[in-house]
Design a protein around this motif. Structure first.
Motif, PDB file in Angstrom:
ATOM      1  N   LEU A 149     -12.801   1.079  16.808  1.00 32.24           N
ATOM      2  CA  LEU A 149     -13.161   1.140  15.397  1.00 32.24           C
ATOM      3  C   LEU A 149     -11.989   0.628  14.560  1.00 32.24           C
ATOM      4  N   ILE A 150     -12.279  -0.227  13.599  1.00 30.75           N
ATOM      5  CA  ILE A 150     -11.267  -0.717  12.667  1.00 30.75           C
ATOM      6  C   ILE A 150     -11.678  -0.325  11.252  1.00 30.75           C
ATOM      7  N   VAL A 151     -10.716   0.205  10.504  1.00 31.48           N
ATOM      8  CA  VAL A 151     -10.961   0.686   9.145  1.00 31.48           C
ATOM      9  C   VAL A 151      -9.964   0.038   8.198  1.00 31.48           C
ATOM     10  N   GLY A 152     -10.459  -0.481   7.079  1.00 26.58           N
ATOM     11  CA  GLY A 152      -9.602  -1.078   6.060  1.00 26.58           C
ATOM     12  C   GLY A 152      -9.622  -0.275   4.775  1.00 26.58           C
ATOM     13  N   PHE A 153      -8.494  -0.295   4.066  1.00 25.76           N
ATOM     14  CA  PHE A 153      -8.326   0.491   2.849  1.00 25.76           C
ATOM     15  C   PHE A 153      -7.488  -0.344   1.883  1.00 25.76           C
ATOM     16  N   MET A 154      -8.034  -0.671   0.695  1.00 21.22           N
ATOM     17  CA  MET A 154      -7.319  -1.490  -0.280  1.00 21.22           C
ATOM     18  C   MET A 154      -6.860  -0.654  -1.456  1.00 21.22           C
ATOM     19  N   VAL A 155      -5.551  -0.726  -1.760  1.00 26.66           N
ATOM     20  CA  VAL A 155      -4.964   0.080  -2.820  1.00 26.66           C
ATOM     21  C   VAL A 155      -3.921  -0.748  -3.574  1.00 26.66           C
ATOM     22  N   PRO A 156      -3.509  -0.304  -4.781  1.00 25.69           N
ATOM     23  CA  PRO A 156      -2.396  -0.978  -5.460  1.00 25.69           C
ATOM     24  C   PRO A 156      -1.131  -0.929  -4.608  1.00 25.69           C
ATOM     25  N   LYS A 157      -0.352  -1.991  -4.652  1.00 21.97           N
ATOM     26  CA  LYS A 157       0.873  -2.042  -3.858  1.00 21.97           C
ATOM     27  C   LYS A 157       1.852  -0.929  -4.229  1.00 21.97           C
ATOM     28  N   SER A 158       1.815  -0.499  -5.490  1.00 19.01           N
ATOM     29  CA  SER A 158       2.769   0.511  -5.956  1.00 19.01           C
ATOM     30  C   SER A 158       2.591   1.856  -5.265  1.00 19.01           C
ATOM     31  N   TRP A 159       1.466   2.058  -4.577  1.00 16.72           N
ATOM     32  CA  TRP A 159       1.265   3.319  -3.873  1.00 16.72           C
ATOM     33  C   TRP A 159       2.165   3.450  -2.640  1.00 16.72           C
ATOM     34  N   ASN A 160       2.664   2.336  -2.136  1.00 12.38           N
ATOM     35  CA  ASN A 160       3.401   2.376  -0.854  1.00 12.38           C
ATOM     36  C   ASN A 160       2.576   3.111   0.195  1.00 12.38           C
ATOM     37  N   ALA A 161       1.314   2.753   0.272  1.00 12.97           N
ATOM     38  CA  ALA A 161       0.346   3.513   1.064  1.00 12.97           C
ATOM     39  C   ALA A 161       0.609   3.462   2.560  1.00 12.97           C
ATOM     40  N   ALA A 162       1.248   2.408   3.044  1.00 11.77           N
ATOM     41  CA  ALA A 162       1.510   2.323   4.488  1.00 11.77           C
ATOM     42  C   ALA A 162       2.374   3.480   4.955  1.00 11.77           C
ATOM     43  N   GLN A 163       3.238   3.980   4.074  1.00 15.96           N
ATOM     44  CA  GLN A 163       4.106   5.100   4.426  1.00 15.96           C
ATOM     45  C   GLN A 163       3.500   6.451   4.065  1.00 15.96           C
ATOM     46  N   ASN A 164       2.373   6.420   3.352  1.00 21.24           N
ATOM     47  CA  ASN A 164       1.850   7.677   2.800  1.00 21.24           C
ATOM     48  C   ASN A 164       0.356   7.873   3.047  1.00 21.24           C
ATOM     49  N   THR A 165      -0.144   7.331   4.146  1.00 19.78           N
ATOM     50  CA  THR A 165      -1.578   7.408   4.427  1.00 19.78           C
ATOM     51  C   THR A 165      -1.821   7.795   5.880  1.00 19.78           C
ATOM     52  N   THR A 166      -2.803   8.656   6.104  1.00 17.71           N
ATOM     53  CA  THR A 166      -3.283   8.954   7.455  1.00 17.71           C
ATOM     54  C   THR A 166      -4.783   8.703   7.496  1.00 17.71           C
TER      55      THR A 166
END
Length: 330
Positions: A68-85
């Motif tokens: 399964l592959i899941v994509g999530f689009m957010v503003p860059k300012s969220w720094n989501a790669a470091q803050n998402t599970t």
């Protein structure tokens, strides 16, 4: 696998403070995305993807095996790669945590990195300012789906939102790793963009990614030594400049030490270029335009658009207040 449904239907339901997006689809999965309409700055927001395979007509095809592959689009300012599970929850297939696909890995069909391939395929949806990134996650286990099997599962995305007050529309997709991002695939790739999602009680300039603005600055984030583009859209509403193409920039820079440096001359370097459709643009190097001393740095820019005489002046929201842009690291 045979399809039982031929049409794709998108039903948008808002219940209470939650936005629910229903996608009734043919193919491998159905998708429902539940998202809150807002979140406090620097707090974790939870987005739930309700997924499932459609019942199948029994045939001689072998079982379908995939990740399964899941994509999530957010503003860059969220720094989501470091803050998402991202978690998969399924009573039939078990629970597991998806992992972020490394940026160096290429998506097979496009030859691009997965985030770039996702952006090429899905873009930024209904947003008007491009300061977004796609994060793409993949399950560790491989899953097998048998013919005529009706599987339901959830994907839980927990992400710490950014510190800036903003309004945007988030993006989501679910797909089969067996298919990758084939442009023609609609059976195994399902995606959606949310309605308005707000980050509130934050800091800095309010960033509206969604609604047409009289003025906008690109890139959304830059330093005073970067080139930036200021765009004026006179077609949004009637202003004192609606009947002229001779439009100029008046700007005031405020340095980190509090010094103010202004430019208001009506010359070629301050004149906006017509783009057609009552839109105009000027590209500037802030430090050069304002002749900022070497020992100073600009903290923000305040500006208006005026006519040749300076008597017709347009500011934020067509008021006497200036448009404002705060310099910050991209």
């Amino acid at each position: 696998m045979k399809k039982l449904l031929k049409n794709i239907k998108l039903v948008l339901i808002i219940a209470g403070s939650f936005l629910v997006i229903f996608l009734a689809n043919c193919g491998l999965t159905s998708l429902t995305v539940e998202a809150p309409s807002e979140a406090n700055a620097n707090q974790v927001a939870v987005f739930t993807l309700n997924c499932g395979t459609e019942p199948r007509i029994v045939n001689t095809d072998p079982p379908y095996t995939t990740k399964l592959i899941v994509g999530f689009m957010v503003p860059k300012s969220w720094n989501a790669a470091q803050n998402t599970t991202v978690e998969l929850i399924s009573s039939e297939k078990g629970n597991s945590t998806l992992v972020l696909i490394p940026s160096a890995e290429k998506e097979v069909v496009s030859g691009l990195s997965w985030p770039d391939a996702a952006k090429k395929r899905f873009g930024i949806g209904p947003n008007l300012l491009d300061d977004f990134e796609w994060l793409v996650y993949r399950s560790v286990p491989t899953y097998t789906f048998n013919n005529n099997e009706d599987i339901k599962f959830k994907v839980k995305i927990s992400s710490k939102v950014g510190s800036e007050n903003s309004l945007c529309r988030l993006g989501f997709f679910v797909l089969s790793s067996k298919e990758n991002l084939r442009p023609e695939d609609t059976d195994y790739t399902k995606y959606a963009f949310s309605n308005d999602f707000s980050v509130v009680n934050g800091s800095g300039d309010f960033v509206d990614y969604v609604n047409p603005q009289l003025a906008k600055v690109e890139p959304v984030k830059s330093l005073d030594n970067d080139f930036i583009s200021l765009t004026f859209d006179s077609g949004i509403l009637e202003t004192g400049l609606s009947n002229t193409d001779d439009i100029y920039l008046e700007a005031r820079g405020i340095t980190e030490s509090g010094q103010q440096i202004s430019v208001s001359t009506k010359v070629d370097k301050t004149r906006l270029k017509p783009l057609g459709g009552k839109k105009y643009r000027i590209d500037i190097w802030p430090r050069g335009l304002l002749n900022v001393p070497d020992n100073e740095k600009l903290a923000r820019l305040e500006y208006y658009f005026t006519d040749q005489t300076g008597s017709a002046k347009v500011g934020y929201g067509n008021t006497a207040d200036p448009f404002k842009y705060t310099f910050k690291c991209p």
